[in-house]
Design a protein around this motif. Structure first.
Motif, PDB file in Angstrom:
ATOM      1  N   LEU A  66     -10.678   7.554 -10.640  1.00 53.51           N
ATOM      2  CA  LEU A  66      -9.886   6.452 -10.084  1.00 53.51           C
ATOM      3  C   LEU A  66      -9.869   6.487  -8.559  1.00 53.51           C
ATOM      4  CD1 LEU A  66      -8.060   4.042 -10.673  1.00 53.51           C
ATOM      5  CD2 LEU A  66      -6.133   5.591 -10.801  1.00 53.51           C
ATOM      6  N   MET A  67      -9.750   7.722  -8.005  1.00 56.56           N
ATOM      7  CA  MET A  67      -9.739   7.865  -6.548  1.00 56.56           C
ATOM      8  C   MET A  67     -11.094   7.500  -5.968  1.00 56.56           C
ATOM      9  SD  MET A  67      -7.136   8.620  -4.937  1.00 56.56           S
ATOM     10  CE  MET A  67      -5.757   8.075  -5.858  1.00 56.56           C
ATOM     11  N   PHE A  70     -11.159   3.791  -5.826  1.00 54.91           N
ATOM     12  CA  PHE A  70     -10.311   3.283  -4.749  1.00 54.91           C
ATOM     13  C   PHE A  70     -10.971   3.492  -3.399  1.00 54.91           C
ATOM     14  CE2 PHE A  70      -5.893   3.628  -6.972  1.00 54.91           C
ATOM     15  CZ  PHE A  70      -6.171   2.450  -7.638  1.00 54.91           C
ATOM     16  N   LYS A 156     -16.086   5.188 -21.459  1.00 57.40           N
ATOM     17  CA  LYS A 156     -14.643   5.323 -21.274  1.00 57.40           C
ATOM     18  C   LYS A 156     -14.278   5.195 -19.796  1.00 57.40           C
ATOM     19  CE  LYS A 156     -14.118   9.185 -23.536  1.00 57.40           C
ATOM     20  NZ  LYS A 156     -13.345  10.324 -24.046  1.00 57.40           N
ATOM     21  N   ALA A 159     -13.415   1.793 -18.174  1.00 55.56           N
ATOM     22  CA  ALA A 159     -12.068   1.230 -18.358  1.00 55.56           C
ATOM     23  C   ALA A 159     -11.284   1.244 -17.042  1.00 55.56           C
ATOM     24  CB  ALA A 159     -11.309   2.001 -19.426  1.00 55.56           C
ATOM     25  N   LEU A 160     -11.605   2.212 -16.162  1.00 59.81           N
ATOM     26  CA  LEU A 160     -10.859   2.314 -14.908  1.00 59.81           C
ATOM     27  C   LEU A 160     -11.186   1.176 -13.951  1.00 59.81           C
ATOM     28  CD1 LEU A 160     -10.767   6.119 -14.139  1.00 59.81           C
ATOM     29  CD2 LEU A 160      -9.125   4.694 -15.315  1.00 59.81           C
ATOM     30  N   SER A 162     -10.951  -1.721 -14.549  1.00 59.00           N
ATOM     31  CA  SER A 162      -9.913  -2.739 -14.744  1.00 59.00           C
ATOM     32  C   SER A 162      -8.872  -2.669 -13.634  1.00 59.00           C
ATOM     33  CB  SER A 162      -9.246  -2.542 -16.098  1.00 59.00           C
ATOM     34  OG  SER A 162      -8.566  -1.308 -16.134  1.00 59.00           O
ATOM     35  N   ILE A 163      -8.645  -1.446 -13.107  1.00 62.56           N
ATOM     36  CA  ILE A 163      -7.578  -1.267 -12.122  1.00 62.56           C
ATOM     37  C   ILE A 163      -7.897  -1.947 -10.794  1.00 62.56           C
ATOM     38  CG2 ILE A 163      -6.236   0.488 -10.855  1.00 62.56           C
ATOM     39  CD1 ILE A 163      -6.572   2.311 -13.272  1.00 62.56           C
ATOM     40  N   THR A 170     -10.600  -3.516 -20.992  1.00 64.79           N
ATOM     41  CA  THR A 170      -9.207  -3.122 -20.754  1.00 64.79           C
ATOM     42  C   THR A 170      -8.440  -4.189 -19.977  1.00 64.79           C
ATOM     43  OG1 THR A 170      -9.912  -0.833 -20.703  1.00 64.79           O
ATOM     44  CG2 THR A 170      -7.732  -1.282 -19.843  1.00 64.79           C
ATOM     45  N   THR A 174      -5.053  -6.353 -20.897  1.00 63.47           N
ATOM     46  CA  THR A 174      -3.792  -6.492 -20.165  1.00 63.47           C
ATOM     47  C   THR A 174      -3.515  -7.963 -19.846  1.00 63.47           C
ATOM     48  OG1 THR A 174      -4.978  -5.938 -18.146  1.00 63.47           O
ATOM     49  CG2 THR A 174      -3.701  -4.192 -19.114  1.00 63.47           C
ATOM     50  N   VAL A 190      -8.099  -3.392 -28.624  1.00 59.38           N
ATOM     51  CA  VAL A 190      -8.877  -2.842 -27.504  1.00 59.38           C
ATOM     52  C   VAL A 190      -9.360  -1.433 -27.857  1.00 59.38           C
ATOM     53  CG1 VAL A 190      -8.738  -2.042 -25.110  1.00 59.38           C
ATOM     54  CG2 VAL A 190      -7.754  -4.234 -25.736  1.00 59.38           C
TER      55      VAL A 190
ATOM     56  N   PRO B  68     -10.674   5.285 -24.173  1.00 60.12           N
ATOM     57  CA  PRO B  68     -10.300   5.697 -22.816  1.00 60.12           C
ATOM     58  C   PRO B  68      -8.832   6.091 -22.751  1.00 60.12           C
ATOM     59  CG  PRO B  68     -11.331   3.515 -22.822  1.00 60.12           C
ATOM     60  CD  PRO B  68     -11.023   3.856 -24.236  1.00 60.12           C
ATOM     61  N   ILE B  70      -6.738   5.480 -20.439  1.00 60.25           N
ATOM     62  CA  ILE B  70      -5.873   4.383 -19.966  1.00 60.25           C
ATOM     63  C   ILE B  70      -5.443   3.479 -21.119  1.00 60.25           C
ATOM     64  CG2 ILE B  70      -7.837   2.900 -19.284  1.00 60.25           C
ATOM     65  CD1 ILE B  70      -6.109   1.865 -16.999  1.00 60.25           C
ATOM     66  N   VAL B  71      -6.330   3.292 -22.102  1.00 60.12           N
ATOM     67  CA  VAL B  71      -5.973   2.460 -23.258  1.00 60.12           C
ATOM     68  C   VAL B  71      -4.927   3.181 -24.114  1.00 60.12           C
ATOM     69  CG1 VAL B  71      -6.847   1.331 -25.333  1.00 60.12           C
ATOM     70  CG2 VAL B  71      -8.187   1.272 -23.243  1.00 60.12           C
ATOM     71  N   GLN B 167      -0.498   3.645 -13.031  1.00 64.61           N
ATOM     72  CA  GLN B 167      -0.562   2.243 -13.459  1.00 64.61           C
ATOM     73  C   GLN B 167       0.631   1.818 -14.301  1.00 64.61           C
ATOM     74  OE1 GLN B 167      -2.885   0.114 -12.223  1.00 64.61           O
ATOM     75  NE2 GLN B 167      -3.208   1.952 -10.979  1.00 64.61           N
ATOM     76  N   TYR B 191      -6.416   7.230   0.836  1.00 61.12           N
ATOM     77  CA  TYR B 191      -7.140   7.637  -0.362  1.00 61.12           C
ATOM     78  C   TYR B 191      -7.980   8.891  -0.129  1.00 61.12           C
ATOM     79  CZ  TYR B 191      -5.625   3.362  -2.611  1.00 61.12           C
ATOM     80  OH  TYR B 191      -4.850   2.376  -3.161  1.00 61.12           O
ATOM     81  N   THR B 195      -7.456  12.118  -2.300  1.00 59.86           N
ATOM     82  CA  THR B 195      -8.614  12.644  -3.039  1.00 59.86           C
ATOM     83  C   THR B 195      -8.775  14.136  -2.754  1.00 59.86           C
ATOM     84  OG1 THR B 195      -9.676  10.499  -2.846  1.00 59.86           O
ATOM     85  CG2 THR B 195     -11.072  12.337  -3.475  1.00 59.86           C
TER      86      THR B 195
END
Lengths: 218, 225
Positions: A66-67, A70, A156, A159-160, A162-163, A170, A174, A190, B68, B70-71, B167, B191, B195
């Motif tokens: 995720l980082m 970002f 998998k 899916a991130l 989506s953020i 994903t 939402t 999902v 995943p 997150i799901v 989230q 970030y 990190t």
């Protein structure tokens, strides 16, 4: 307010699944290409290249995906080059995948007994001949099961995306949830769709692993 | 266009950083313990349970490993209230992380338990150890020692994956990053620092677990692995 039937929800999720698949393919193909280059850099005799690749692998394996997303998405914008969520997700997932594949493949190449290197060199083969005729054919066989297994992590990982607002499975979930307020149904669907993508790959990886094991290679 | 990095703009937000770091560390420590404890139960039931428990545990492990994180988190946080089960964000994060770690660790442990020679268990029984004693000392603890490095890696992976709990508005490190960059508009610097914080956390975690492992399994050192 528009009414959503179960079929409407499923149809929209299935449409979004396309983008999960496309992003996974981009990440996997891109990651495999970069990963291959990295693997050879890691195995080269240059100290600097070795250091660089092991630092690269440690960095990507030691920080959250995720980082990384970002940093690339918001970082590029902050540095004056805004990029789309598509591009950011593709780049981040490619780099992430390449680090893991490099590590997996290096392990496979090193798993081929050292004595074979020496034997091939003694027989008068040069580095490339040894690689091509002795090491790679064996390492390739070893590398297939873990590589297939890792592709599940790539799916998998998408899916991130989506953020940062990339509309894949994903994100579609939402968004549909915000429109229908049926979170239980939606997130169950999902999850089932991801499962349908990942489970066959997991089973295939396990099957390949077992075949190698039965062949006495592991 | 010239770009200058300014890390000093982060200084006024030190307390948010500390708060985020604390939450991430606590989440990780607690879920590592609960997750691995649950994994022992799952692995045991998957190996020795009745056929339907084995099926249930197998399904749980496969579903968790093939969807995943997150799901899973969204399912627990948004989906369960739909069934009338209300939980707050932090509980949902604990639950999701524990269930996730337990599924992976159960698979790892199962491999470790499977590597125990049957004769050892019979020998322990013959020496007069009870079922529980022999299972604990002959099967479980050596299995732990065998797969300990893999368990460390898995719990580091869960720690890194926990970035996603931001989230559902859990104030972890990533939430702190989002919070700060929405105020000082220095997203790249923020970030980057966060990190690096995760990188350091992963490094420290591995070290601590390794040291703990050396102590916990000290008497196992002589065993051929």
């Amino acid at each position: 307010m528009i009414e959503f039937s179960l079929w409407d929800i499923l149809r929209n999720l299935l449409l979004a699944t396309r983008w999960t698949i496309v992003l996974s393919l981009i990440a996997f193909v891109g990651g495999a290409t970069v990963g291959l280059v990295l693997t050879f850099m890691r195995l080269s005799s240059s100290r600097i290249l070795q250091r660089f690749t092991s630092l690269y692998v440690d960095l990507f394996q030691g920080t959250p995906l995720l980082m990384q997303l970002f940093l690339i998405f918001f970082g590029a914008a902050a540095l004056g080059h805004p990029i789309s969520a598509w591009l950011a997700a593709s780049v981040a997932l490619t780099l992430f995948t390449s680090a893991f594949l490099c590590d997996i493949w290096r392990g496979c190449l090193e798993a081929v007994a050292k004595g074979q290197w020496h034997a091939a060199r003694v027989l008068g083969m040069n580095y490339f001949q040894t690689m091509r005729h002795v090491i790679l054919p064996q390492a390739l066989r070893l590398s297939v099961p873990p590589t297939v297994g890792f592709s599940v992590q790539v799916i998998k990982g998408t899916a991130l995306a989506s953020i940062i607002g990339f509309v894949e499975l994903t994100k579609a979930g939402t968004m549909l949830n915000n429109a229908t307020f049926e979170p239980f149904t939606i997130f169950t669907l999902v999850a089932l769709l991801y499962f349908a993508l990942c489970y066959p790959l997991s089973c295939y990886a396990r099957h390949l692993e077992k075949k190698l094991y039965d062949a006495g290679l592991r | 266009m010239g770009v200058t990095l300014d890390f000093l703009t982060l200084l006024p937000y030190a307390s948010e950083l500390v708060r985020g770091l604390t939450t991430t560390v606590i989440l990780t420590v607690v879920t590592t313990l609960t997750g691995i404890a649950l994994a022992v139960v799952v692995a045991y039931l998957r190996l020795h349970g009745r056929s339907w428990t084995r099926f249930c545990m197998g399904s749980y492990v496969e579903v968790t490993r093939n969807t995943p994180f997150i799901v899973q988190l969204f399912f627990i946080f948004f989906g369960l209230p739909g069934l009338g089960i209300q939980i707050d964000a932090i509980t949902a994060a604990f639950l999701a992380m524990t269930l996730n770690l337990a599924a992976y660790s159960a698979e790892i442990l199962r491999a470790g338990i499977g590597a125990t020679a049957q004769g050892q268990l019979e020998a322990a029984r013959a020496l007069g150890m009870t079922r529980l004693q022999s299972y604990r000392h002959v099967v479980l603890i050596p299995a732990f020692a065998r797969v300990y490095p893999a368990l460390i890696s898995q719990s580091v992976i869960v720690m890194l994956g926990s970035a996603v709990v931001s989230q559902i508005s859990v104030f972890d490190l990533t939430y702190a990053a989002n919070f700060i960059q929405s105020r000082n508009f220095r997203s790249f610097e923020v970030y980057l620092v966060i990190t690096l914080a995760y990188l350091l956390l992963a490094f420290v975690m591995r070290r601590v677990f390794m040291l703990a492992g050396n102590r916990l399994f000290a008497y196992q050192q002589g065993e051929s692995r």
